[in-house]
Design an enzyme around this catalytic site. Structure first.
Site, PDB file in Angstrom:
ATOM      1  N   ARG A  17       0.843  -1.199   0.000  1.00 10.85           N
ATOM      2  CA  ARG A  17       0.000   0.000   0.000  1.00 10.85           C
ATOM      3  C   ARG A  17       0.886   1.260   0.000  1.00 10.85           C
ATOM      4  O   ARG A  17       1.043   1.928  -1.012  1.00 10.85           O
ATOM      5  CB  ARG A  17      -0.950  -0.024   1.217  1.00 10.85           C
ATOM      6  CG  ARG A  17      -2.137   0.930   1.110  1.00 10.85           C
ATOM      7  CD  ARG A  17      -1.814   2.380   1.441  1.00 10.85           C
ATOM      8  NE  ARG A  17      -1.332   2.547   2.813  1.00 10.85           N
ATOM      9  CZ  ARG A  17      -0.837   3.687   3.271  1.00 10.85           C
ATOM     10  NH1 ARG A  17      -0.751   4.735   2.503  1.00 10.85           N
ATOM     11  NH2 ARG A  17      -0.393   3.775   4.512  1.00 10.85           N
ATOM     12  N   ASP A  18       1.504   1.554   1.131  1.00 12.66           N
ATOM     13  CA  ASP A  18       2.268   2.811   1.220  1.00 12.66           C
ATOM     14  C   ASP A  18       3.469   2.779   0.281  1.00 12.66           C
ATOM     15  O   ASP A  18       3.868   3.802  -0.269  1.00 12.66           O
ATOM     16  CB  ASP A  18       2.743   3.025   2.669  1.00 12.66           C
ATOM     17  CG  ASP A  18       2.948   4.498   2.993  1.00 12.66           C
ATOM     18  OD1 ASP A  18       2.548   5.348   2.169  1.00 12.66           O
ATOM     19  OD2 ASP A  18       3.507   4.803   4.055  1.00 12.66           O
ATOM     20  N   HIS A 210       4.640   4.226  12.682  1.00  9.44           N
ATOM     21  CA  HIS A 210       4.852   4.228  11.217  1.00  9.44           C
ATOM     22  C   HIS A 210       5.933   5.260  10.915  1.00  9.44           C
ATOM     23  O   HIS A 210       5.735   6.448  11.116  1.00  9.44           O
ATOM     24  CB  HIS A 210       3.520   4.611  10.566  1.00  9.44           C
ATOM     25  CG  HIS A 210       3.551   4.718   9.062  1.00  9.44           C
ATOM     26  ND1 HIS A 210       3.101   3.701   8.240  1.00  9.44           N
ATOM     27  CD2 HIS A 210       3.929   5.728   8.225  1.00  9.44           C
ATOM     28  CE1 HIS A 210       3.207   4.093   6.962  1.00  9.44           C
ATOM     29  NE2 HIS A 210       3.707   5.314   6.935  1.00  9.44           N
ATOM     30  N   HIS A 212       8.970   6.839   8.266  1.00  9.36           N
ATOM     31  CA  HIS A 212       9.648   6.973   6.972  1.00  9.36           C
ATOM     32  C   HIS A 212      11.102   7.323   7.246  1.00  9.36           C
ATOM     33  O   HIS A 212      11.412   8.014   8.213  1.00  9.36           O
ATOM     34  CB  HIS A 212       8.965   8.060   6.123  1.00  9.36           C
ATOM     35  CG  HIS A 212       7.664   7.597   5.534  1.00  9.36           C
ATOM     36  ND1 HIS A 212       7.536   7.189   4.233  1.00  9.36           N
ATOM     37  CD2 HIS A 212       6.444   7.447   6.093  1.00  9.36           C
ATOM     38  CE1 HIS A 212       6.292   6.820   4.003  1.00  9.36           C
ATOM     39  NE2 HIS A 212       5.593   6.963   5.111  1.00  9.36           N
ATOM     40  N   CYS A 243       4.446   9.293   0.105  1.00  6.83           N
ATOM     41  CA  CYS A 243       3.073   9.754   0.245  1.00  6.83           C
ATOM     42  C   CYS A 243       2.805  10.707  -0.909  1.00  6.83           C
ATOM     43  O   CYS A 243       3.528  11.682  -1.073  1.00  6.83           O
ATOM     44  CB  CYS A 243       2.839  10.454   1.583  1.00  6.83           C
ATOM     45  SG  CYS A 243       1.194  11.184   1.705  1.00  6.83           S
ATOM     46  N   ASN A 252       9.311   4.081   3.488  1.00  7.15           N
ATOM     47  CA  ASN A 252       9.164   3.584   4.850  1.00  7.15           C
ATOM     48  C   ASN A 252      10.482   2.936   5.265  1.00  7.15           C
ATOM     49  O   ASN A 252      11.321   2.631   4.421  1.00  7.15           O
ATOM     50  CB  ASN A 252       8.079   2.505   4.908  1.00  7.15           C
ATOM     51  CG  ASN A 252       6.719   3.011   4.469  1.00  7.15           C
ATOM     52  OD1 ASN A 252       6.323   2.842   3.336  1.00  7.15           O
ATOM     53  ND2 ASN A 252       6.022   3.645   5.380  1.00  7.15           N
TER      54      ASN A 252
HETATM   55 MG    MG Z   1       3.346   6.571   5.099  1.00  2.00          MG
END
Ligand code: MG
Length: 309
Positions: A17-18, A210, A212, A243, A252
């Site tokens: 996803r990310d 979460h 990065h 993002c 990430n």
């Molecule tokens: Mg993110």
């Protein structure tokens, strides 16, 4: 305030996803499905498989339904999807195979408008509806406080603002609360301060982080987080990620690099480093480029012991 590392942590793989949503490359649906299956085989039990956002805004995730239909039920894996509005939640529910949903509440008005197309307050009202409906549907609910360490548009985000939003989101209802360093500006001291303040405000709330690695503080932050009571860490294989609505946000923290760090600290994650490493090399072939995480590109340590004949 805690300082000891836990015996084990959960890793939530967010690469599909990310990781992929911010990539210029559109990965074919069968490759995404193969990636998720490989991640499951490497031991991941929580995988953020996709997001249900407008395909014009995030074309990389336009095949959300097809990815989930292709996966079906993966034994032992909790699949999650990111939703940002009720339309997205309807799609997630209709897909049928999800165990979890993730929703994002943003700390600043500017970022909230750009990321969600809604004010902070409107967005919390959306969470009220989704949280209730997800609870009724038996889905695990995880809310992320996005830009919890700094905003790409408004700059510094006070700790009090993070606590206020976390409290409001938790009062509406959630099974887990995450603080996200969406743009990778946090440092270990910020991690201790912010998770410490949220843990004090919401005793007993399961916490997730979460990070990065935009400024190379991501892994130090992950270590600070698990020493501050966090028991679930997001990462993406190979360190892919970003993002689409946060300029300059990079990947990430990488799953295999995180697992190397945790393994060496005696913190169990249940993941196979060797399988993650092999999967990163496979994904690099699919994407025709080297990915940012490091440990897949260097010699394994300790070196494998030669087997006696
Ligand atoms: Mg993110």
């Amino acid at each position: 305030m805690e300082h000891a590392r836990p015996r084990s942590v959960d890793i939530v793989e967010v690469g599909p996803r990310d990781g992929l949503q911010n990539d210029r490359q559109l990965l074919p649906t069968p490759v995404k499905i193969a990636l998720i299956r490989r991640l499951a085989a490497a031991g991941l039990t929580r995988i953020e498989a996709t997001s249900f956002v407008h395909p014009k805004r995030v074309p990389q995730m336009a095949d959300a339904e097809a990815v989930l239909a292709g996966l079906g039920d993966l034994p032992g894996v909790r699949l999650s999807g990111l939703v940002l509005n009720e339309r997205g939640f309807d799609r997630a529910l209709a897909a049928g195979v999800l165990h979890e949903i993730t929703f994002a509440a943003v700390t600043s008005e500017t970022f909230s408008q750009r990321n969600q197309g809604a004010s902070v307050r409107e967005n919390l009202e959306t969470w009220r509806t989704i949280s209730r409906r997800a609870g009724e549907a038996g889905l695990f609910r995880s809310i992320t406080i996005a830009a919890a360490f700094g905003c790409p548009f408004e700059g510094e985000v006070p700790v009090a603002r993070v606590v206020e939003l976390a409290r409001a989101a938790a009062e509406i209802g959630t099974d887990e609360l995450s603080l996200a360093d969406t743009i990778g500006v946090g440092t270990p001291r910020d991690v201790e301060d912010r998770f410490g303040a949220v843990a004090e405000a919401l005793p007993g709330m399961p916490l997730r982080a979460h990070f990065h690695n935009t400024r190379n503080t991501g892994y130090a932050n992950a270590d600070a987080a698990i020493r501050s009571g966090v028991r679930a860490l997001d990462s993406s294989l190979g360190g892919i990620g970003g993002c689409p609505f946060a300029p300059e946000a990079t990947g990430n923290i990488g799953t295999e690099d995180l697992v190397y760090m945790l393994d060496r600290a005696g913190v169990r994650s249940g993941l196979s480093f060797d399988e993650l490493r092999a999967t990163t090399l496979w994904l690099e072939e699919q994407m025709s480029r080297r990915l940012p995480a490091q440990t897949a590109h260097v010699s394994p340590f300790p070196p494998p012991v030669a087997q006696a004949a």
